[in-house]
Design an enzyme around this catalytic site. Structure first.
Site, PDB file in Angstrom:
ATOM      1  N   ASN A 183       7.455   7.397 -11.212  1.00 20.27           N
ATOM      2  CA  ASN A 183       8.078   6.982  -9.993  1.00 20.27           C
ATOM      3  C   ASN A 183       9.088   5.928 -10.234  1.00 20.27           C
ATOM      4  O   ASN A 183       8.980   5.286 -11.063  1.00 20.27           O
ATOM      5  CB  ASN A 183       7.307   7.006  -8.532  1.00 20.27           C
ATOM      6  CG  ASN A 183       6.352   5.841  -8.805  1.00 20.27           C
ATOM      7  OD1 ASN A 183       6.706   4.726  -9.012  1.00 20.27           O
ATOM      8  ND2 ASN A 183       4.953   6.330  -9.071  1.00 20.27           N
ATOM      9  N   LYS A 222      -2.546   7.449   7.140  1.00 21.74           N
ATOM     10  CA  LYS A 222      -3.074   6.866   5.984  1.00 21.74           C
ATOM     11  C   LYS A 222      -4.060   5.622   6.145  1.00 21.74           C
ATOM     12  O   LYS A 222      -5.208   5.529   5.547  1.00 21.74           O
ATOM     13  CB  LYS A 222      -2.004   6.443   5.009  1.00 21.74           C
ATOM     14  CG  LYS A 222      -0.922   7.422   4.638  1.00 21.74           C
ATOM     15  CD  LYS A 222       0.107   7.182   3.780  1.00 21.74           C
ATOM     16  CE  LYS A 222       0.974   8.093   3.485  1.00 21.74           C
ATOM     17  NZ  LYS A 222       2.117   7.983   2.603  1.00 21.74           N
ATOM     18  N   LYS A 225      -7.948   6.051   4.885  1.00 24.90           N
ATOM     19  CA  LYS A 225      -8.440   5.296   3.922  1.00 24.90           C
ATOM     20  C   LYS A 225      -9.441   4.198   4.308  1.00 24.90           C
ATOM     21  O   LYS A 225      -9.628   3.195   3.438  1.00 24.90           O
ATOM     22  CB  LYS A 225      -7.102   4.782   2.999  1.00 24.90           C
ATOM     23  CG  LYS A 225      -6.352   5.958   2.470  1.00 24.90           C
ATOM     24  CD  LYS A 225      -4.997   5.587   1.653  1.00 24.90           C
ATOM     25  CE  LYS A 225      -4.217   6.827   1.365  1.00 24.90           C
ATOM     26  NZ  LYS A 225      -4.009   6.882  -0.048  1.00 24.90           N
ATOM     27  N   LYS A 241       3.976  16.754 -29.213  1.00 28.91           N
ATOM     28  CA  LYS A 241       5.359  16.960 -28.516  1.00 28.91           C
ATOM     29  C   LYS A 241       5.742  18.424 -28.295  1.00 28.91           C
ATOM     30  O   LYS A 241       5.812  19.343 -29.280  1.00 28.91           O
ATOM     31  CB  LYS A 241       6.632  16.473 -29.241  1.00 28.91           C
ATOM     32  CG  LYS A 241       7.856  16.274 -28.749  1.00 28.91           C
ATOM     33  CD  LYS A 241       9.077  15.770 -29.190  1.00 28.91           C
ATOM     34  CE  LYS A 241      10.320  16.044 -28.709  1.00 28.91           C
ATOM     35  NZ  LYS A 241      11.544  15.692 -29.084  1.00 28.91           N
ATOM     36  N   PHE A 284      -0.154   0.067   1.366  1.00 29.41           N
ATOM     37  CA  PHE A 284       1.368   0.260   1.636  1.00 29.41           C
ATOM     38  C   PHE A 284       1.701   1.567   1.709  1.00 29.41           C
ATOM     39  O   PHE A 284       0.991   2.723   1.270  1.00 29.41           O
ATOM     40  CB  PHE A 284       2.213  -0.233   0.486  1.00 29.41           C
ATOM     41  CG  PHE A 284       2.722  -1.727   0.356  1.00 29.41           C
ATOM     42  CD1 PHE A 284       1.410  -2.279   0.126  1.00 29.41           C
ATOM     43  CD2 PHE A 284       3.733  -2.027   0.680  1.00 29.41           C
ATOM     44  CE1 PHE A 284       2.048  -4.009  -0.067  1.00 29.41           C
ATOM     45  CE2 PHE A 284       4.225  -3.471   0.638  1.00 29.41           C
ATOM     46  CZ  PHE A 284       3.058  -4.241   0.260  1.00 29.41           C
ATOM     47  N   ASP A 295       0.302  10.634  -7.515  1.00 32.15           N
ATOM     48  CA  ASP A 295      -0.717  11.572  -6.743  1.00 32.15           C
ATOM     49  C   ASP A 295      -1.360  12.648  -7.756  1.00 32.15           C
ATOM     50  O   ASP A 295      -2.354  13.017  -7.423  1.00 32.15           O
ATOM     51  CB  ASP A 295      -0.043  12.072  -5.582  1.00 32.15           C
ATOM     52  CG  ASP A 295       0.258  11.046  -4.317  1.00 32.15           C
ATOM     53  OD1 ASP A 295      -0.748  10.305  -4.336  1.00 32.15           O
ATOM     54  OD2 ASP A 295       1.494  11.057  -3.951  1.00 32.15           O
TER      55      ASP A 295
HETATM   56  O1  PMT Z   1       7.439  -1.643  -6.852  1.00 32.13           O
HETATM   57  P1  PMT Z   1       8.950  -1.700  -5.919  1.00 32.13           P
HETATM   58  O2  PMT Z   1      10.142  -1.205  -6.742  1.00 32.13           O
HETATM   59  O3  PMT Z   1       8.997  -3.223  -5.481  1.00 32.13           O
HETATM   60  O4  PMT Z   1       8.618  -0.908  -4.799  1.00 32.13           O
HETATM   61  C1  PMT Z   1       7.676  -1.242  -3.685  1.00 32.13           C
HETATM   62  C2  PMT Z   1       7.017  -0.110  -3.253  1.00 32.13           C
HETATM   63  C3  PMT Z   1       8.028   1.011  -2.519  1.00 32.13           C
HETATM   64  C4  PMT Z   1       6.344   0.727  -4.671  1.00 32.13           C
HETATM   65  C5  PMT Z   1       5.948  -0.581  -2.380  1.00 32.13           C
HETATM   66  O5  PMT Z   1       6.288  -1.287  -1.320  1.00 32.13           O
HETATM   67  C6  PMT Z   1       4.964   0.741  -1.672  1.00 32.13           C
HETATM   68  O6  PMT Z   1       5.385   1.464  -0.703  1.00 32.13           O
HETATM   69  N1  PMT Z   1       4.034   1.102  -2.306  1.00 32.13           N
HETATM   70  C7  PMT Z   1       2.924   2.264  -2.283  1.00 32.13           C
HETATM   71  C8  PMT Z   1       3.503   3.528  -2.557  1.00 32.13           C
HETATM   72  C9  PMT Z   1       2.838   4.830  -2.275  1.00 32.13           C
HETATM   73  O7  PMT Z   1       2.058   5.134  -3.087  1.00 32.13           O
HETATM   74  O8  PMT Z   1       2.620   4.992  -1.014  1.00 32.13           O
HETATM   75  P2  PMT Z   1       1.413   6.265  -0.467  1.00 32.13           P
HETATM   76  O9  PMT Z   1       2.101   6.236   0.767  1.00 32.13           O
HETATM   77  O10 PMT Z   1       1.929   7.459  -1.593  1.00 32.13           O
HETATM   78  O11 PMT Z   1       0.189   5.443  -0.681  1.00 32.13           O
HETATM   79  C10 PMT Z   1      -0.562   4.877   0.198  1.00 32.13           C
HETATM   80  C11 PMT Z   1      -1.561   3.958  -0.476  1.00 32.13           C
HETATM   81  O12 PMT Z   1      -2.460   4.435  -1.249  1.00 32.13           O
HETATM   82  C12 PMT Z   1      -0.868   2.961  -1.393  1.00 32.13           C
HETATM   83  O13 PMT Z   1      -1.274   1.614  -0.911  1.00 32.13           O
HETATM   84  C13 PMT Z   1      -1.098   3.562  -2.646  1.00 32.13           C
HETATM   85  O14 PMT Z   1      -1.135   2.331  -3.503  1.00 32.13           O
HETATM   86  C14 PMT Z   1      -2.562   4.045  -2.533  1.00 32.13           C
HETATM   87  N2  PMT Z   1      -2.876   5.258  -3.432  1.00 32.13           N
HETATM   88  C15 PMT Z   1      -1.864   6.142  -3.474  1.00 32.13           C
HETATM   89  C16 PMT Z   1      -2.356   7.110  -4.350  1.00 32.13           C
HETATM   90  C17 PMT Z   1      -3.567   7.179  -5.051  1.00 32.13           C
HETATM   91  N3  PMT Z   1      -3.846   8.062  -5.858  1.00 32.13           N
HETATM   92  N4  PMT Z   1      -4.235   6.122  -4.955  1.00 32.13           N
HETATM   93  C18 PMT Z   1      -3.928   5.189  -4.121  1.00 32.13           C
HETATM   94  O15 PMT Z   1      -4.631   4.115  -3.966  1.00 32.13           O
END
Ligand code: PMT
Length: 393
Positions: free
Chosen positions: A204, A330, A334, A283, A316, A273
């Site tokens: 991503n 979320k 979590k 390859k 986040f 995810d």
């Molecule tokens: O890195 P930059 O370019 O500065 O951009 C910053 C950012 C946009 C990446 C950052 O600010 C941000 O939003 N990060 C979280 C992105 C994300 O994966 O969001 P989500 O809504 O899909 O996940 C929610 C939370 O669960 C996040 O804290 C994520 O780290 C966590 N997660 C998600 C999936 C997973 N398999 N395990 C996790 O722990």
């Protein structure tokens, strides 16, 4: 960054003195009032005139020009930087020898000090120099560098002065409040990459900027910081324990490993995810159409939420729009204390930009909205909120 701060910049006789001009320039650009003090040897490498032009202030070189300059300069300074610091000056500082303006100032000054040594590697490894650096460190002097690299004499080794940006970062750190001392903060940043074959992957647009900013701010404020990062071109902040990973499963393993000793976890990483069910070992050949079977990665934060205890958990939420409902979902799912919602549909927020626009939601349903800010400022706000919760638990 340095608004209303009086900074003394001591320059000693090293070829690295040219880097001090850049240090002075950066300090001034960031709002500092900079006064430069040069030793006689420094004036053989570079003239005072250049510092006068850059700082707009008189440069001090002579102990006897004004009988009280060493007292007055020391009294008004909020920070004292010595860069470059030669072996001779470091040894003098450590022994309390005061035979020029700079070393007199050293004795008269009582605030935070940053020293950036510069010398040949043979001089740097001399036991007497090592001893004096150790003694000064123990007395609270903050050293930055030296690093290993090519030296002016044509040799390679440890003794090269760090770059101006690192000295300035050490100055910011020295002037920062240390309200996170005693905190152990585990931070994630960047994307994860999930291989399809040895060449291709799913990932991503996360650059790591947000997570690295949180790590930098936390270290400045005195926390012990572990930063687990997916691939990123960002420079790991100085002083931070840095762990590089690629896949979500590697990030999960590192986060779980460091979770026990953490007092708080802040997950800014954009964890993939899904991962391809079966990554090919060789390859893949080009076909007109291929289908990719994906399986879910572990949700790292959800797993941490199950064994949270008294730790503060901050997630986040990257949302296309200011979707408080989705972010709150979320946070609950979590078991988090805080979730930082960033609206990634905006050009000035989210992925790969230097600014962010956040809404912070806590587990009591309180919502606080913030205007567009630099990611380093956003980081401080998140840390403030984390600290409030930590103080109550
Ligand atoms: O890195 P930059 O370019 O500065 O951009 C910053 C950012 C946009 C990446 C950052 O600010 C941000 O939003 N990060 C979280 C992105 C994300 O994966 O969001 P989500 O809504 O899909 O996940 C929610 C939370 O669960 C996040 O804290 C994520 O780290 C966590 N997660 C998600 C999936 C997973 N398999 N395990 C996790 O722990």
């Amino acid at each position: 960054m340095f608004r209303d701060q009086n900074i003394l910049l001591g320059v000693t006789g090293s070829i690295a003195a040219y880097k001090s001009v850049d240090i002075a320039r950066r300090l001034v650009e960031n709002g500092a009032h900079v006064k430069v003090v040069m030793t006689e040897a420094a004036c053989r490498f570079i003239t005072p005139y250049i510092f006068e032009a850059v700082t707009g202030n008189q440069v001090y070189t002579d102990l006897f020009k004004d009988p009280f300059s060493h007292i007055n300069l020391a009294r008004e300074a909020h920070l004292f930087i010595v860069a470059p610091a030669t072996a001779n000056t470091i040894n003098k500082f450590s022994c309390g020898i005061a035979d020029n303006l700079l070393s007199n100032l050293w004795l008269a000054y009582e605030g935070p000090i940053v020293v950036a040594p510069a010398m040949n590697f043979r001089m740097y490894r001399k036991p007497v120099v090592k001893k004096h650096i150790r003694d000064l460190r123990q007395s609270g002097v903050q050293f930055v560098g030296p690093v290993t690299g090519s030296l002016a004499c044509g040799e390679e080794g440890e003794g090269r002065m760090v770059e101006a940006a690192e000295v300035v970062e050490a100055a910011v750190s020295a002037l920062s409040k240390k309200d996170l001392t005693g905190q152990n903060i585990l931070i994630t940043a960047g994307p994860t990459v999930e291989p399809i074959d040895p060449v291709r992957y799913i990932s991503n647009r996360s650059s790591g900027k947000m997570g690295y900013a949180v790590a930098k701010a936390a270290y400045r404020r005195g926390a012990e910081v572990t930063l687990v990062s997916g691939p990123s071109s960002q420079q790991p902040p100085a002083g931070v324990s840095f762990i590089k990973v690629e896949r979500a499963s590697e990030m999960a393993a590192e986060v779980f490993k460091h979770f026990n000793k953490a007092t708080s976890v802040i997950m800014a990483a954009a964890v993939a995810d899904y991962m391809p069910s079966d990554a090919a070992k060789v390859k893949l050949r080009k076909e007109d159409e291929i289908s990719l079977k994906l399986k879910k990665n572990t949700d790292i934060l959800s797993e941490l939420g199950k064994k949270k205890g008294h730790k503060v958990l901050v997630g986040f939420a990257a949302e296309s729009g200011k979707d408080v409902k989705s972010a709150t979902g979320k946070l609950k799912e979590k078991n988090l204390d805080l979730i930082i919602l960033n609206d990634i549909s905006r050009k000035d927020a989210g992925f790969d930009v230097d600014t962010n626009v956040i809404t912070i939601i806590n587990n009591k349903g309180n919502i606080a909205e913030y205007p567009v800010m630099k990611k380093i400022e956003v980081a401080d706000i998140i840390l403030d909120r984390m600290l409030e919760i930590s103080a109550k638990t």
